[in-house]
Design a protein around this motif. Structure first.
Motif, short mmCIF file in Angstrom:
data_model
loop_
_atom_site.label_atom_id
_atom_site.label_comp_id
_atom_site.label_asym_id
_atom_site.label_seq_id
_atom_site.Cartn_x
_atom_site.Cartn_y
_atom_site.Cartn_z
N GLY A 1 -34.17 -18.53 1.72
CA GLY A 1 -34.20 -17.33 0.67
C GLY A 1 -35.00 -17.81 -0.52
N ALA A 2 -34.92 -16.83 -1.46
CA ALA A 2 -35.68 -17.37 -2.55
C ALA A 2 -34.93 -18.22 -3.12
N THR A 3 -34.94 -18.87 -4.27
CA THR A 3 -34.37 -19.80 -4.96
C THR A 3 -32.83 -19.26 -5.09
N GLN A 4 -31.95 -20.18 -4.68
CA GLN A 4 -30.72 -19.52 -4.80
C GLN A 4 -29.73 -20.20 -5.87
N ASP A 5 -30.23 -20.51 -6.92
CA ASP A 5 -29.70 -21.32 -7.82
C ASP A 5 -28.59 -20.47 -8.40
N ALA A 6 -28.58 -19.19 -8.55
CA ALA A 6 -27.71 -18.36 -8.94
C ALA A 6 -26.68 -18.16 -8.12
N LEU A 7 -26.85 -18.24 -6.89
CA LEU A 7 -25.90 -17.92 -5.55
C LEU A 7 -24.95 -19.32 -5.83
N LEU A 8 -25.46 -20.50 -5.89
CA LEU A 8 -24.89 -21.68 -5.88
C LEU A 8 -23.88 -21.76 -7.28
N ALA A 9 -24.39 -21.31 -8.19
CA ALA A 9 -23.64 -21.24 -9.60
C ALA A 9 -22.16 -20.35 -9.29
N ASP A 10 -22.69 -19.17 -8.33
CA ASP A 10 -21.39 -18.33 -8.10
C ASP A 10 -20.30 -19.11 -7.36
N ARG A 11 -21.07 -20.00 -6.59
CA ARG A 11 -20.05 -20.62 -5.43
C ARG A 11 -19.42 -21.68 -6.04
N ARG A 12 -19.86 -22.50 -7.06
CA ARG A 12 -19.31 -23.37 -7.69
C ARG A 12 -18.23 -22.86 -8.37
N ARG A 13 -18.65 -21.54 -9.34
CA ARG A 13 -17.56 -21.13 -10.10
C ARG A 13 -16.41 -20.51 -9.40
N LEU A 14 -16.51 -20.01 -8.14
CA LEU A 14 -15.49 -19.49 -7.16
C LEU A 14 -14.53 -20.75 -6.91
N ALA A 15 -15.17 -21.98 -6.70
CA ALA A 15 -14.41 -23.06 -6.33
C ALA A 15 -13.40 -23.57 -7.15
N ARG A 16 -14.22 -23.56 -8.56
CA ARG A 16 -13.60 -24.03 -9.67
C ARG A 16 -12.57 -23.14 -10.30
N ASP A 17 -12.63 -21.92 -10.34
CA ASP A 17 -12.00 -20.91 -11.11
C ASP A 17 -11.39 -20.04 -10.24
N GLY A 18 -11.80 -19.95 -9.05
CA GLY A 18 -11.16 -18.75 -8.24
C GLY A 18 -11.80 -17.25 -8.51
N LEU A 19 -11.03 -16.66 -7.82
CA LEU A 19 -11.49 -15.00 -7.75
C LEU A 19 -10.42 -14.24 -8.00
N VAL A 20 -10.63 -12.97 -8.69
CA VAL A 20 -9.72 -12.14 -9.11
C VAL A 20 -10.19 -10.56 -8.69
N VAL A 21 -9.60 -9.87 -7.75
CA VAL A 21 -9.81 -8.56 -7.25
C VAL A 21 -9.07 -7.61 -8.07
N ALA A 22 -9.71 -6.50 -8.57
CA ALA A 22 -8.92 -5.26 -9.30
C ALA A 22 -9.38 -4.11 -8.46
N VAL A 23 -8.35 -3.12 -8.36
CA VAL A 23 -8.61 -1.74 -7.86
C VAL A 23 -7.94 -0.64 -8.44
N ALA A 24 -8.69 0.27 -8.69
CA ALA A 24 -7.75 1.46 -9.54
C ALA A 24 -8.37 2.81 -9.03
N VAL A 25 -7.51 3.60 -8.81
CA VAL A 25 -8.21 5.24 -8.52
C VAL A 25 -7.85 5.85 -9.89
N VAL A 26 -8.89 6.48 -10.27
CA VAL A 26 -8.95 7.65 -11.64
C VAL A 26 -8.92 8.94 -11.13
N GLY A 27 -8.41 9.99 -11.80
CA GLY A 27 -8.73 11.16 -11.29
C GLY A 27 -9.54 11.87 -11.94
N PRO A 28 -9.82 13.22 -11.80
CA PRO A 28 -11.00 13.83 -12.50
C PRO A 28 -10.86 13.81 -14.02
N ASP A 29 -9.53 13.86 -14.34
CA ASP A 29 -9.29 13.99 -15.78
C ASP A 29 -9.25 12.93 -16.53
N GLY A 30 -9.70 11.80 -15.84
CA GLY A 30 -9.77 10.55 -16.30
C GLY A 30 -8.41 9.67 -16.52
#
Lengths: 549, 549
Positions: B444-473
């Motif tokens: 790939g191109a230089t992947q330093d940012a990708l590796l920083a992401d991976r290291r952060r995932l390994a150290r601090d983990g991951l949080v996923v959030a999902v919400a559904v909003v209506g047309p009125d907000g």
């Protein structure tokens, strides 16, 4: 006949975590209570401690904690123990001084439980009677413990070497060790760390001589990185600096703190004018200052780490400076230390470190020291402690070479208890032991699954998918796919769109069977895992969310 | 006057990636084209190669690739180069045999570009003329290169030591080196790997002698882990085994492959009856067999790694066996190797390894060998190559000690070009160089940012959030929070519910300002990051999805 049970909770078969439980009837004492630093396969972990539940069960049974010395691998888990129960803690003054600082966060009120014992002093705790015996080590006030127990006599060396010319003039109390030998030692628990190395461990003075030889050749500033607790090392750096007209200052919180403690106890004795407070040192001529600082293991955020990155505005490495890494390169840290060394060289410094210089000697007994310890104490049985299996095995060979019958050397690992009765030792039951991860300050249950998740996130990255389905089971929105750590940012969008296409067609084929949102989520995760395995040979963590509206 | 430009693309200032571009006018040649193995802060990376774009630009300008020897850090990036352009590749027969195997996946048709040169032979390529000069190293057919160029004469040592008693009886061709010295070497590119070590590097025969001493003491099976390419090591293990009546078998794909190649070229010469095919070896008496196998660096999946885990049904370690790790403990691998050693000891084996034994010597020149190389070639200028900055700096000191004027030693790092003209050398412009990650088989191109992401995932983990909003907000569904790698599984639900509560109240306060789904997503991510930072002191990666229905 009364028996004593010895249960190694940590430190036998792995590095750190030293903790040895000694029980007789309803009474028990704990010798040391250490931590272990995380390795590269422990991402996100602050540190590890032994599973202390065998100590905590049966409240009131623990009579005392005895500490051999103040290194983290012997005292670091103590705050976790004292957070749970109140028990007197005995140790030499320097040891307790180091413990006191550690208690601030978790168990500040436990400071009242600390009981200082001078080397040579004795402690009684239930049916146990322990004598603190001075030994030489890399920090001050290290002690072996002679322990009389109902089942027999134990001599625990703590961490030691037999330095014939210690910097403070106070050698190992070999006379006391020999007296214990005269009376009869049934079990010697002996430091195995350096048993693989032949001969005796050199005296700490050898390092002082190396500094005295090298310091006159330093044109610019002298930087000496070492462990804060290595007070004899620091004393010798002060003396070598004085000889060439350099004053010494300190950089890094822990070294400043330990120096203050060691001075108050008389272990560090600078002459008037030897030291200069850090703020006043900033304008010093470069050839008139030695900076003693933290960071010999290239720990992120440590003083040398910051200086080498140009993050310390008042302290810079310049051409002509010499940097001394006066410590062991701890396995696992080598690459980070090498990178730090390269940074210092790039700034123009000359760097001296263990691989190419003589500015470090160990504080642990090599084979000859261990054999001599066996000769002084003449134990009936030997338990090698404080090491990986390869170290314990090396001490087993030393003990057998020193005349201990092979079947009386117990090369066992954590959890294998020993029964000491009438002077004889036999293996007892295996006790469940383990390591507890301290993670974001919290101790949890065993977190091996959590760490496996983290390692997988690091290796293979993460895919998130979201879809909204209508009440009729049709796809209302999505699926949207996002990724982290899978491909470089500039390609992430394209790969995500491809994955969405693959996911959509997979869902289309299977849509009839999907009723509840959970079914959709399972199918989405399955399809994405398959897609990334086939297209990239990787197994990212997949988090799929299906919303029914 | 004609000038030659030397551009180090890799290998100067870091380990591996050796690649030196030599240009004159429109013509260029490349000396070596190696890879680097990933370290612990490169999670998920297969390996790293130099950025080859300076070689690829101006198609047709590259006249030849010259290879000094067949180690991965000198040939491993070649398939990536030959995938892009067709150019003749010159090397000694063993070198090309190792290259041939590497080409199978990426550039099988490039095999027709390989041109064997016997040590002593010469190659012409455009305005360059190169002589392959035999040197001793840990693998067979290693060569230095004497290169005549329009701007002056270069001597590139490749990887070498000056072994006075090589196992194959064919020492470094010092006469040829001296002849180059007589004619005048303008620039010596010299292997710096071991320049920090004083004295000469011991002969490879020292290892054979150690095996001959130790083999009679092995009661059970002898296991010898070494690098597959160390054919002289393997030859000596065969001889030491023969002396005690042991036959030798091989375990691990790469060692089987390299042994076949080395035998076909005459570098490995077992006597009749020395070897036994692995399937036939299974029933052998334990004291009649030596197993030579891969895994000296504890590489996951390697033969010794598998044997130590009991994963090889026909080959088990039993009490009385001896395990020899006959290689260097490469920095970064120590802890994994130590764990492997402990496993073998737990199975009852005695383990010999570099730290405690003499079963390995280096293939690289120590200070005395390097000084002698300088004495033979009498270079006007020296470029230390093949090392981190600390190694390059050590060779600089050796060169100055050997009489080369300090200003004629170029201790430079990757990208700093040198101009060779009329026998003089001066620094040229800095060329943009870099490392390219090969990740899931893709460059790939230089992947330093990708590796920083991976290291952060390994150290601090991951949080996923999902919400559904209506047309009125208004919030129609969710927010739902899921986590990976943040807390242990048994607590993940409780912490997720707490995070949802915190998120809900944060969204309630801010809902008015949130119009588009992107606004909701930004707010959700912000609130969750704040929540985890405050409650746990951690900074997990947050992926927030808001769906408008």
């Amino acid at each position: 006949m009364a028996a004593t049970r010895i249960v190694p909770l940590g430190g036998l078969g792995e590095v750190g975590l030293n903790a040895l439980l000694v029980e007789s009837g309803e009474d028990r004492i704990l010798v040391d209570c250490g931590l272990m630093f995380p390795e590269s396969h422990h991402p996100g972990v602050d540190y590890l401690i032994p599973d202390l539940s065998p100590v905590l069960e049966g409240p009131g049974r623990l009579r005392a904690v005895l500490l051999t010395h103040g290194h983290e691998d012997h005292i670091g888990a103590l705050p976790h123990l004292l957070q749970e129960l109140r028990v007197p803690v005995y140790g030499a003054p320097m040891t307790l001084g180091l413990v006191r600082e550690r208690l601030a966060e978790r168990a500040p009120s436990a400071r009242s439980l600390l009981r200082a014992v001078a080397p040579g002093g004795t402690v009684e705790a239930g049916p146990f009677r322990a004598e603190f015996i001075r030994v030489t080590h890399s920090t001050a006030d290290a002690c072996a413990l002679g322990i009389e127990t109902p089942g027999g006599t134990i001599l625990h060396t703590g961490d030691f070497k037999l330095d014939p010319t210690p910097v403070d003039g106070r050698p190992t109390d070999e006379a006391a060790l020999a007296r214990w030998g005269d009376r009869g030692v049934d079990l010697l628990c002996c430091d195995s760390t350096n048993a693989q190395r032949p001969g005796p461990t050199p005296s700490e003075r050898a390092v002082g001589e190396a500094f005295a030889r090298m310091m006159p050749g330093v044109e610019g500033r002298a930087w000496v990185a070492t462990f804060a607790s290595s007070v004899y090392r620091i004393q010798q750096v002060i003396e070598a600096s004085r000889a060439v007209g350099r004053r010494v200052t300190f950089l890094g919180r822990s070294v400043v703190r330990v120096v203050r403690l060691a001075r108050s106890l008389g272990h560090l004795r600078p002459a008037p004018g030897d030291l200069v407070p850090e703020p006043r040192s900033r304008g010093f001529p470069r050839d008139a200052l030695t900076v003693v600082l933290t960071g010999s293991q290239a720990e992120p955020g440590s003083a040398l780490w910051r200086v080498a990155r140009g993050l310390e505005p008042h302290h810079r490495i310049l051409p002509g400076d010499h940097v001394f890494l006066s410590s062991r390169l701890i396995p696992g840290n080598e690459r980070a230390i090498h990178r730090l060394i390269n940074r210092c060289i790039r700034l123009g410094a000359r760097v001296h470190y263990e691989e190419v210089s003589e500015i470090h000697v160990s504080g642990h007994a090599s084979a000859a020291d261990a054999a001599r310890m066996i000769g002084l104490t003449r134990p009936r049985n030997v338990l090698p402690v404080h090491g990986e299996l390869r170290h314990l095995e090396a001490l087993r060979e030393v003990a057998v070479g020193a005349g201990v019958p092979p079947h009386r050397v117990f090369r066992v690992e954590n959890g294998q208890s020993l029964v000491l009765e009438g002077g004889g030792v036999r293996p007892g039951p295996v006790v469940s032991t383990g390591r507890v991860y301290v993670d974001a300050g919290e101790t949890g249950a065993t977190q091996d699954a959590l760490l496996a998740d983290r390692r997988r996130l690091a290796r293979d990255g993460l895919v998130v998918a979201v879809a909204v389905v209508g009440p009729d089971g049709s796809l209302v929105w999505g699926p949207r796919v996002e990724m982290r750590g899978v491909v470089p940012a500039e390609r992430a969008d394209a790969v995500a769109r491809e994955a969405e296409t693959a996911l959509r067609s997979s869902l289309a084929r299977r849509a009839e069977g999907l009723e509840r949102p959970e079914d959709w989520e399972a199918e989405m995760a399955l399809a994405l895992r398959r897609y990334f395995r086939r297209s990239r040979g990787r197994r990212p963590v997949v988090v799929a969310t299906a919303v029914e509206v």
